[in-house]
Design a protein around this motif. Sequence first.
Motif, mmCIF file in Angstrom:
data_model
loop_
_atom_site.group_PDB
_atom_site.id
_atom_site.type_symbol
_atom_site.label_atom_id
_atom_site.label_comp_id
_atom_site.label_asym_id
_atom_site.label_seq_id
_atom_site.Cartn_x
_atom_site.Cartn_y
_atom_site.Cartn_z
ATOM 1 N N ALA A 18 0.823 -1.205 0.000
ATOM 2 C CA ALA A 18 0.000 0.000 0.000
ATOM 3 C C ALA A 18 0.857 1.255 0.000
ATOM 4 O O ALA A 18 0.560 2.234 -0.693
ATOM 5 C CB ALA A 18 -0.934 -0.010 1.202
ATOM 6 N N ALA A 19 1.965 1.225 0.730
ATOM 7 C CA ALA A 19 2.832 2.402 0.808
ATOM 8 C C ALA A 19 3.423 2.761 -0.553
ATOM 9 O O ALA A 19 3.646 3.943 -0.850
ATOM 10 C CB ALA A 19 3.953 2.153 1.816
ATOM 11 N N ASP A 20 3.667 1.755 -1.391
ATOM 12 C CA ASP A 20 4.213 2.027 -2.728
ATOM 13 C C ASP A 20 3.211 2.788 -3.591
ATOM 14 O O ASP A 20 3.589 3.636 -4.406
ATOM 15 C CB ASP A 20 4.589 0.712 -3.419
ATOM 16 N N LEU A 21 1.944 2.468 -3.428
ATOM 17 C CA LEU A 21 0.896 3.120 -4.212
ATOM 18 C C LEU A 21 0.617 4.542 -3.733
ATOM 19 O O LEU A 21 -0.072 5.303 -4.415
ATOM 20 C CB LEU A 21 -0.393 2.297 -4.140
ATOM 21 N N LEU A 22 1.153 4.886 -2.568
ATOM 22 C CA LEU A 22 0.910 6.205 -1.974
ATOM 23 C C LEU A 22 2.185 7.034 -1.873
ATOM 24 O O LEU A 22 2.196 8.093 -1.239
ATOM 25 C CB LEU A 22 0.301 6.036 -0.581
ATOM 26 N N SER A 23 3.256 6.567 -2.509
ATOM 27 C CA SER A 23 4.552 7.220 -2.377
ATOM 28 C C SER A 23 4.495 8.685 -2.786
ATOM 29 O O SER A 23 3.941 9.040 -3.831
ATOM 30 C CB SER A 23 5.586 6.494 -3.238
ATOM 31 N N ASN A 24 5.087 9.536 -1.945
ATOM 32 C CA ASN A 24 5.125 10.967 -2.234
ATOM 33 C C ASN A 24 6.430 11.390 -2.922
ATOM 34 O O ASN A 24 6.670 12.581 -3.114
ATOM 35 C CB ASN A 24 4.970 11.760 -0.930
#
Length: 540
Positions: free
Chosen positions: A396-402
């Motif tokens: 999930a964190a990869d899809l939300l990377s800033n």
Amino acid sequence: MVSNAQVHSKAASNAQSVILTDGALTFLAALHRTFDKTRQSLLVAREVAQRHWDAATPFEFPPETAHIRAEASWQCAPPAPGLEDRRVEITGPTDRKMVINALNSGAKTFMADFEDSSSPTFANMVSGQLNLHDAIKREIDFETGGKSYRLSPTPCVLIVRPRGWHLDEPRVTVDNEHMSGSLFDFGLYFYHNAKELVKRGFGPYFYLPKMEHYLEARLWNDVFNFSQDYIGMKRGTIRATVLIETLPAVFNMEEILFELRNHSSGLNCGRWDYIFSFIKKRRADRAAVLPDRKDVTMTVPFMDAYVRLLIQTCHRRKVAAMGGMAAQIPIKDDPKANDVVMEKVRQDKLREVLAGHDGTWIAHPLINKIAMEVFNEHMLGPNQYHIRREDVKVAAADLLSNRVPGKITEEGVRSNISTSLAYTAAWIGGNGCIPLNYLMEDAATAEITRVQLWQWVKYNSRLDSGQYITVKYVEKLIDELKPGVKKIYAAVKDDHLNVAVEYLKGQIKREWPSEFLTSDLMPYLAIADGAQAKWQKSAL
């Protein structure tokens, strides 16, 4: 007209007499009465979910469907006739000339669009249905300026994109309620053409836009089963490709395929709307501020993760993983500039095919040769389902990377303003697909420009020069750029441009951006078409 559905439009045309028959309206009424309450409940669920995300609830893969993701044995239906090889798909609105040119383009399929590249005037929606009806029967032709357009003996396969679940069709009511734009577009096309398509060796094929949850896919599957039963057609004849163009949907991809598994023909990377959704759904997250939209490319981390996960998901379930749009159009008066642009198209398509995509999108027939050459060289079979991408591990964190390199520049702000004003004014005037700076733009680009401007103002972002992006600063640029809009899109009308200016100035001052520009501005089209007084109150 029959009493089941009422048409509220002052327009009268041959298209309406052919398309809005008693039988078709009865079918539309049946769809509305069977499914609209579920549609409305799912739209409320979207609002509830947004409030949770605003309160910092994390985006995650649905825990209640972990068993679907974990189960390796289920697969979607095999490719339907004409959908085995989709290496190049051309897209565009449903006006008569476009339909002929797209079907003759040499691409494998044509996605005829009632959604983002069409301004939904009633004339556009109903005439578009007639154009597709005539094309399927091989009875379509068109003449303009002394030039004739005729369908070739071997046109490409037709796929239709109806409007999303969020849009109403205000010119048609059932039991004094507005119809769903989705059900209106789908219902008329299916009712008039499904059996004829099967006779010709294909089937009724669709692209489904803007979904946010697997229950929205379940609703479509129920609509498909009901509709096939209604006309006595075998279930599974319909096939649908879902555009993964919202941030919530990327967390629901396996589930969406599972819900549609007997009707599924894959998923598509709707890249521009996905960026729009990334900003909009993370509206309460200051960390999600993005740089100039030209810097938000397919190679930045959150976009790359989205692509890799989509390809892996589709190939695991044996369906097509379709790539994104090449919006470029040829620059005929500058060969050197054209060479540079076409090389960008080539590199984009090369990235897609090497990543494992089974096909790609183009917006102009002259781009077909480039896209086809790239896929022909690197995809030797009809698809790449065998490339499982088991190496992909996306959290999930990869899809939300800033981590998005780039800056916010004054040029980027100006570009967003000019594009937003030009497209919005064109859309109000009935044109949903316009050339701007050698790109064929539709509503997705207008949505990105709108929410980026809102986001930069909301979080008091700074330009690379140090200038803060305030309401006053953006309004000043809007007023400055307004007179030049006609230089980039000559067909714009003053009254439509004035509405676009008013709308954009209002948007940058809101606590949260509106969900969809098209929903906001639909009252102008509805009123012009003679729809009910309710829309007079809704007009901005």
